[in-house]
Scaffold this active site. Structure first.
Site, short mmCIF file in Angstrom:
data_model
loop_
_atom_site.label_atom_id
_atom_site.label_comp_id
_atom_site.label_asym_id
_atom_site.label_seq_id
_atom_site.Cartn_x
_atom_site.Cartn_y
_atom_site.Cartn_z
N ARG A 108 -17.41 -4.09 10.66
CA ARG A 108 -16.07 -3.45 10.58
C ARG A 108 -16.07 -1.82 10.83
O ARG A 108 -16.93 -1.23 10.09
CB ARG A 108 -15.23 -3.45 9.32
N ARG A 116 -21.55 -2.08 2.38
CA ARG A 116 -20.63 -2.99 3.11
C ARG A 116 -20.73 -2.80 4.77
O ARG A 116 -20.70 -3.73 5.58
CB ARG A 116 -19.19 -2.94 2.68
N ARG A 172 0.86 -1.17 0.05
CA ARG A 172 -0.04 -0.13 -0.03
C ARG A 172 0.96 1.33 0.18
O ARG A 172 0.14 2.26 0.06
CB ARG A 172 -0.77 -0.16 1.23
P1 AMP Z 1 -8.28 -3.41 4.18
O1 AMP Z 1 -9.11 -4.46 4.96
O2 AMP Z 1 -7.29 -3.88 3.35
O3 AMP Z 1 -9.15 -2.47 3.61
O4 AMP Z 1 -7.43 -2.79 5.37
C1 AMP Z 1 -8.22 -2.09 6.40
C2 AMP Z 1 -7.21 -1.19 7.07
O5 AMP Z 1 -6.05 -1.90 7.72
C3 AMP Z 1 -6.56 -0.04 6.30
O6 AMP Z 1 -7.49 0.76 6.26
C4 AMP Z 1 -5.25 0.07 7.09
O7 AMP Z 1 -5.65 0.97 8.09
C5 AMP Z 1 -4.90 -1.40 7.60
N1 AMP Z 1 -3.89 -1.94 6.44
C6 AMP Z 1 -4.35 -3.06 5.63
N2 AMP Z 1 -3.37 -3.30 4.92
C7 AMP Z 1 -2.35 -2.41 5.08
C8 AMP Z 1 -0.96 -2.15 4.37
N3 AMP Z 1 -0.51 -2.85 3.64
N4 AMP Z 1 -0.32 -1.06 4.88
C9 AMP Z 1 -0.88 -0.39 5.95
N5 AMP Z 1 -2.07 -0.28 6.45
C10 AMP Z 1 -2.55 -1.48 6.03
#
Ligand code: AMP
Length: 192
Positions: free
Chosen positions: A134, A128, A89
């Protein structure tokens, strides 16, 4: 090993498509979001630290997620390949991933980029939020923050892989099965 990044903004369908892709291709699904939520459920120090960032729609520090991915790669030495979802990311994460794979004499074969416009993304996240449980989905201001973070910190990751001609754009505005067919077509072409 065949390694794939499923790329796109929050709400573009990465989680949904990942589940279908790992089933079809026998890849190991590595979602940093899922891994962080698991840590939080177990109330580990890492999970508790990460939650502060997640709840604000901010990114968890690079070294935390890179460490998680490094361990997951080591834990699966016999994998046919990995599907990275929600990682990398940041450009620093992408560079770290490239190095970790290089150490395993491997690399990213393909970056599949799900294109979805912003109005549709917000709509999907609002929906969602009604069912996902979440905390970062339920609040529209956190969703907007996540889209901002995506634009500023995550979009440059696509440019990083464009340099190596690894990115393919997919129209993610269509139904789940149509998007999946397009993804599979590009993977099959790459696998040969
Ligand atoms: P997601 O489920 O991929 O939408 O991730 C939910 C949250 O987890 C994000 O908004 C970030 O706060 C954190 N997160 C997930 N993946 C990453 C990553 N690769 N780098 C930094 N934060 C992450």
């Amino acid at each position: 090993m065949f390694n794939l990044i499923l790329f796109g903004p929050p709400g573009s369908g990465k989680g949904t498509q990942s589940a279908k892709l790992v089933e079809k291709y026998g890849l190991i699904h590595l979602s940093t979001g899922d891994l962080l939520r698991k840590e939080r459920q177990l109330k580990t120090p890492l999970g508790i630290e990460a939650q502060q960032f997640i709840d604000k729609g901010q990114l968890v520090p690079d070294e935390v997620v890179i460490g998680m991915i490094s361990s997951a790669l080591d834990e699966n030495p016999a994998a046919r390949g990995f599907l990275f979802d929600g990682f990398p990311r940041t450009v620093a994460q992408a560079e770290a991933l490239d190095k970790l794979l290089e150490l395993k004499k491997s690399s990213i074969a393909l970056v599949l980029f799900l294109d979805v416009n912003e109005d549709e993304l917000i709509q999907r996240l609002v929906n969602r939020g009604k069912t996902s449980g979440r905390s970062d989905d339920a609040d529209e201001s956190i969703q907007r923050k996540r889209q901002e973070v995506y634009k500023h910190e995550t979009l440059p990751v696509a440019a990083h892989y464009e340099k190596f001609k690894k990115v393919v754009h997919i129209d993610g505005m269509r139904g789940i099965d149509d998007v999946f067919s397009s993804l599979a077509l590009h993977i099959d072409k790459k696998i040969g």
